[in-house]
Enzyme design. Structure first.
Site, PDB file in Angstrom:
ATOM      1  N   ASN A  57       0.835  -1.210   0.000  1.00  0.00           N
ATOM      2  CA  ASN A  57       0.000   0.000   0.000  1.00  0.00           C
ATOM      3  C   ASN A  57       0.868   1.259   0.000  1.00  0.00           C
ATOM      4  O   ASN A  57       0.346   2.372   0.068  1.00  0.00           O
ATOM      5  CB  ASN A  57      -0.985   0.007   1.173  1.00  0.00           C
ATOM      6  N   GLY A  96       6.622   1.419   1.969  1.00  0.00           N
ATOM      7  CA  GLY A  96       7.323   0.910   0.783  1.00  0.00           C
ATOM      8  C   GLY A  96       7.480   2.008  -0.257  1.00  0.00           C
ATOM      9  O   GLY A  96       6.810   3.045  -0.189  1.00  0.00           O
ATOM     10  N   ASP A 124      -3.905  -2.517   0.283  1.00  0.00           N
ATOM     11  CA  ASP A 124      -3.687  -2.670   1.724  1.00  0.00           C
ATOM     12  C   ASP A 124      -4.227  -4.047   2.128  1.00  0.00           C
ATOM     13  O   ASP A 124      -5.437  -4.288   2.031  1.00  0.00           O
ATOM     14  CB  ASP A 124      -4.461  -1.546   2.437  1.00  0.00           C
ATOM     15  N   LYS A 147      -2.971  -3.792  12.551  1.00  0.00           N
ATOM     16  CA  LYS A 147      -3.906  -4.369  11.588  1.00  0.00           C
ATOM     17  C   LYS A 147      -3.219  -5.284  10.573  1.00  0.00           C
ATOM     18  O   LYS A 147      -3.756  -6.328  10.206  1.00  0.00           O
ATOM     19  CB  LYS A 147      -4.665  -3.256  10.856  1.00  0.00           C
ATOM     20  N   ASN A 191      -6.670 -12.308   6.267  1.00  0.00           N
ATOM     21  CA  ASN A 191      -7.040 -12.310   4.843  1.00  0.00           C
ATOM     22  C   ASN A 191      -6.119 -13.225   4.034  1.00  0.00           C
ATOM     23  O   ASN A 191      -6.559 -13.963   3.158  1.00  0.00           O
ATOM     24  CB  ASN A 191      -6.948 -10.893   4.266  1.00  0.00           C
ATOM     25  N   GLY A 239      -6.719 -16.881   4.601  1.00  0.00           N
ATOM     26  CA  GLY A 239      -7.919 -17.267   3.853  1.00  0.00           C
ATOM     27  C   GLY A 239      -7.594 -17.474   2.381  1.00  0.00           C
ATOM     28  O   GLY A 239      -8.039 -18.445   1.763  1.00  0.00           O
ATOM     29  N   TYR A 299       3.745  -3.704  17.707  1.00  0.00           N
ATOM     30  CA  TYR A 299       4.466  -4.535  16.734  1.00  0.00           C
ATOM     31  C   TYR A 299       4.647  -5.948  17.285  1.00  0.00           C
ATOM     32  O   TYR A 299       4.269  -6.935  16.669  1.00  0.00           O
ATOM     33  CB  TYR A 299       5.813  -3.894  16.458  1.00  0.00           C
ATOM     34  N   THR A 352      18.257  -6.883  10.160  1.00  0.00           N
ATOM     35  CA  THR A 352      18.773  -7.102   8.809  1.00  0.00           C
ATOM     36  C   THR A 352      19.060  -5.747   8.180  1.00  0.00           C
ATOM     37  O   THR A 352      18.358  -4.777   8.455  1.00  0.00           O
ATOM     38  CB  THR A 352      17.720  -7.871   7.984  1.00  0.00           C
TER      39      THR A 352
END
Ligand code: UDP
Length: 328
Positions: free
Chosen positions: A33, A37, A57, A92, A100, A103, A146, A176
């Site tokens: 989203n 990024g 998203d 979220k 999601n 699924g 987090y 990393t």
């Protein structure tokens, strides 16, 4: 051709994973989203026929047309500064988002690998951290959004594995670094290198005696590929056990960048883990994996990347798109 969905595909780790799987001749579907990024990380892939990108998203219903063999869930803010600014989104993406995607994995009969984190160990009382250690996490502290989301993510993934019998893999990623980290995302390496390049002093938090163990991104990606293709459903630590104090790390960056700046000390953020080092014998035994790139080499590559950025990029205060996303 195998088809793989990589969420967080425009992020630091996600974009390296897109590159890797393209090289291995997969059809790669990147999804992001673009809150943290950046399209620049993957723009070189857009001309390729076996690459697609969805600006989406994953906390909202995820639809992907056609067959899917694999899903890698790498969408999430991943630095303390990010999740302080967007705590709800952080929660979220590793709860609604993974639900999601599980699924989707169930529907498509795809194998799913989720990005978990050494943060599930919190401020660890066991050192080095083994996969069997349950952790020492403050659920309501600044990192809780987090840490707890990632712990929930592991729980729901295991539940889908045992209840729905889907193929799942869990990687616990330790610190990393490498090209495409965001400047000013608050993480220590871009912070120090950015400061050196701008001619500022390096800000060590606390007394600098806290430790971290830094893994070069190419090693991590290689470990993830091996884990995905293993048959091991329990969590596996992937990281470089070469542990260093943050004070020593600052000195290494000063040497590497030849800056004449000095170290200044700032207050240690709340719940900042005192020590962190992966125990990687599981990865060694099960995946025949261990890191190959020493910090000296990885840091040079990373420094070259940051040096290649424009001045505009180097001096920009904010390297994210939070504002347009935050729903008041
Ligand atoms: N740190 C620091 N100076 C900075 C940024 C971070 O001393 O400008 C410290 C931070 O307090 C932590 C370590 O470096 O102890 C690693 O921080 P980072 O945010 O990169 O990752 P963490 O492992 O804490 O999630």
């Amino acid at each position: 051709m195998k088809r793989i969905l990589i969420t967080g595909g425009a992020g630091f780790l996600g974009s390296h994973l897109c590159d890797y799987f393209i090289k291995k001749n997969y059809h790669v579907i990147g999804m992001d989203n673009l809150i943290t990024g950046k399209l620049e990380n993957i723009e070189h892939l857009f001309p390729l026929e076996n690459f697609e990108f969805y600006n989406h998203d994953v906390s909202k219903f995820v639809h992907v047309a056609g067959k899917l063999d694999y899903i890698l869930h790498f969408a999430s803010p991943a630095s303390p500064i990010d999740y302080l600014k967007i705590p709800i989104q952080t929660l979220k993406v590793s709860s609604l988002g993974i639900h999601n995607l599980l699924g989707l994995a169930k529907n498509k009969k795809a194998r799913i690998l989720i990005a978990s984190t050494s943060e599930v160990y919190g401020d660890p009382l066991v050192h080095p951290q083994t996969e069997e250690y349950w952790g020492n996490v403050n659920p309501i502290g600044p990192r809780g959004v987090y840490d707890e989301a990632k712990r929930f993510q592991e729980a729901i993934t295991m539940a889908y594995h045992t209840y729905h019998n889907i193929e799942t893999r869990i990687v616990r990623i330790f610190n990393t670094y490498g090209p495409r980290m965001r400047l000013n995302d608050g993480r220590v390496l871009p912070a120090f290198i950015g400061q050196a390049l701008r001619g500022e002093d390096l800000t060590v938090f606390g007394d600098g005696k806290q430790t971290r163990s830094f893994c070069f991104v190419d090693d991590l990606v290689d470990g993830i590929y091996k884990l995905l293709h293993s048959d091991y459903p329990l969590p596996v630590n992937i990281g470089n056990p070469d542990e260093i104090t943050i004070g020593e790390f600052a000195e290494e960056i000063i040497k590497l960048t030849r800056t004449s700046q000095k170290v200044i000390y700032k207050e240690l953020p709340k719940d900042d883990p005192l020590q962190r080092q992966p125990q990687i014998s599981k990865a060694q035994e099960i995946l025949h994996w261990e890191p190959k790139i020493a910090r000296e080499e990885g840091l040079k590559i990373t420094y070259d990347y940051f040096r290649s950025l424009s001045d505009e990029e180097l001096y920009r205060k904010d390297h994210n798109n939070f504002e347009k996303y935050i729903v008041k």
